[in-house]
Design an enzyme around this catalytic site. Structure first.
Site, PDB file in Angstrom:
ATOM      1  N   HIS A   1      -7.766  -5.779   0.451  1.00 27.48           N
ATOM      2  CA  HIS A   1      -6.587  -4.925   0.490  1.00 27.48           C
ATOM      3  C   HIS A   1      -5.476  -5.560   1.330  1.00 27.48           C
ATOM      4  O   HIS A   1      -4.295  -5.345   1.059  1.00 27.48           O
ATOM      5  CB  HIS A   1      -6.965  -3.556   1.066  1.00 27.48           C
ATOM      6  CG  HIS A   1      -5.938  -2.499   0.825  1.00 27.48           C
ATOM      7  ND1 HIS A   1      -5.645  -2.003  -0.424  1.00 27.48           N
ATOM      8  CD2 HIS A   1      -5.112  -1.837   1.681  1.00 27.48           C
ATOM      9  CE1 HIS A   1      -4.696  -1.081  -0.337  1.00 27.48           C
ATOM     10  NE2 HIS A   1      -4.353  -0.968   0.933  1.00 27.48           N
TER      11      HIS A   1
ATOM     12  N   SER B   1       0.845  -1.190   0.000  1.00 29.79           N
ATOM     13  CA  SER B   1       0.000   0.000   0.000  1.00 29.79           C
ATOM     14  C   SER B   1       0.892   1.257   0.000  1.00 29.79           C
ATOM     15  O   SER B   1       1.698   1.421  -0.900  1.00 29.79           O
ATOM     16  CB  SER B   1      -0.962  -0.053   1.195  1.00 29.79           C
ATOM     17  OG  SER B   1      -2.046   0.817   1.026  1.00 29.79           O
TER      18      SER B   1
END
Length: 259
Positions: A238, A104
C-alpha cells in the site's frame, strides 16, 4: 476570467498558508503540484518531494488539521467539509496550471477537489493522479471508525507507512489517535458514489502487493477519465511509494512537463 483566477493574483491568505506546506521555487513557478496525504498521514511524509521536481514546479502538500503544527485545530471527519476547506484555501494558487496527486484517502480528496474546482470555479486541473485507492464508484467503505482504538491501530499496521516504534509508544499513539479516527471516519462514510467524470487526464498508481487495492480496482478510474487514463503498477504494498519514490516521482515529473 473566473473568480478563482482573479483571486489568484492576490496575496496568499493566512488560511491558505495554514493549509499547505509550500516548497517555493526560486523564480515564478510555471506549474504547481498539490499533494494530498493518506489517512493518518501528514505533510511531513512527503517532505522529500519538496525539491524533487524541476525549478518550474512548485510543490504544495496539504496540512490536515489535528496533527503536527496544526495539532490544536479540530480534526475534520467528513469528506465534503474537508474538500470545501481545501478548495477555499487553494483558490489563491490557481494562477498557473495545477496538478493533483492523492495517495489512498488523498486520492478520493483529489478527485473531489477536481470536481469542485471545475463545477464551482471554472478551473480544470492539468491532471489528476490517484494512488492506492479504489475508484469512487467502486469503493467499499469499512466501518473501522465504529470500532475500538486497537482495531484502528491494527489497520494502520496492516497497511504500513507508519513506523511501528510510533505505534508501540502509548503516549505517541494517544496523540495520533484523534487524527487517525477522524480520517477513518471520513473514509468509512464516503462512497460509493456516482462515476462523475473529471475534465482532465487521470493517472493511477498501485503497488502489486497492496493488501487493500488491486490493479483492477485502480483500472476502474478509467470510468471517470474521458480525457485520458494511464495505470502504473509498481513493486510494493500500500505504501509502495516509499521504496518506489524515484520511479513515481519520475513518472509524475514527466506528466507535469507534458500536461
Amino acid at each position: 476570467m473566473s473568480a478563482a483566477r482573479t483571486q489568484a493574483g492576490s496575496m496568499h491568505s493566512t488560511d491558505s498558508i495554514r493549509w499547505f506546506r509550500r516548497y517555493a521555487v526560486t523564480a515564478a513557478p510555471r506549474r504547481r503540484l498539490l499533494v494530498l496525504p493518506h489517512a493518518g498521514g501528514s505533510a511531513s511524509f512527503f517532505h522529500p518531494w519538496g525539491a524533487a521536481f524541476d525549478d518550474d514546479t512548485e510543490v504544495l502538500v496539504a496540512r490536515y488539521p489535528g496533527r503536527h503544527d496544526r495539532m490544536a485545530d479540530p480534526c475534520i471527519d467528513d469528506m465534503a467539509e474537508l474538500t470545501d476547506s481545501v478548495t477555499a484555501a487553494l483558490l489563491p494558487f490557481l494562477d498557473v496550471p495545477l496538478t493533483l496527486f492523492g495517495h489512498s484517502m488523498g486520492a478520493s480528496l483529489a478527485y473531489e477537489l477536481a470536481l469542485r474546482l471545475e463545477s464551482r470555479h471554472g478551473v480544470r486541473p492539468a491532471a489528476l493522479h490517484v494512488s492506492s485507492r479504489k475508484a469512487p464508484h467502486r469503493l467499499t467503505p469499512r466501518p473501522l471508525h465504529t470500532q475500538g482504538d486497537a482495531a484502528l491501530i491494527a489497520e494502520v499496521r496492516r497497511l504500513g507507512g507508519t513506523d511501528d516504534a510510533l505505534l508501540d509508544d502509548p503516549d505517541l499513539v494517544e496523540l495520533l489517535l484523534p487524527a487517525i479516527r477522524a480520517d477513518f471516519t471520513l473514509v468509512g462514510t464516503y462512497g460509493p458514489r456516482s462515476a462523475v467524470p473529471v475534465g482532465c487526464p487521470v493517472h493511477a498508481y498501485v503497488g502489486d502487493e497492496d493488501p487493500a487495492v488491486t490493479p483492477a480496482d485502480m483500472a476502474a478510474w478509467a470510468d471517470v477519465a474521458p480525457h485520458g487514463f494511464t495505470l502504473d503498477v509498481l513493486p510494493g504494498g500500500h505504501f509502495y511509494l516509499v521504496e518506489q519514490r524515484t520511479a513515481l516521482v519520475g513518472a509524475l515529473a514527466e506528466h507535469l512537463v507534458t500536461s
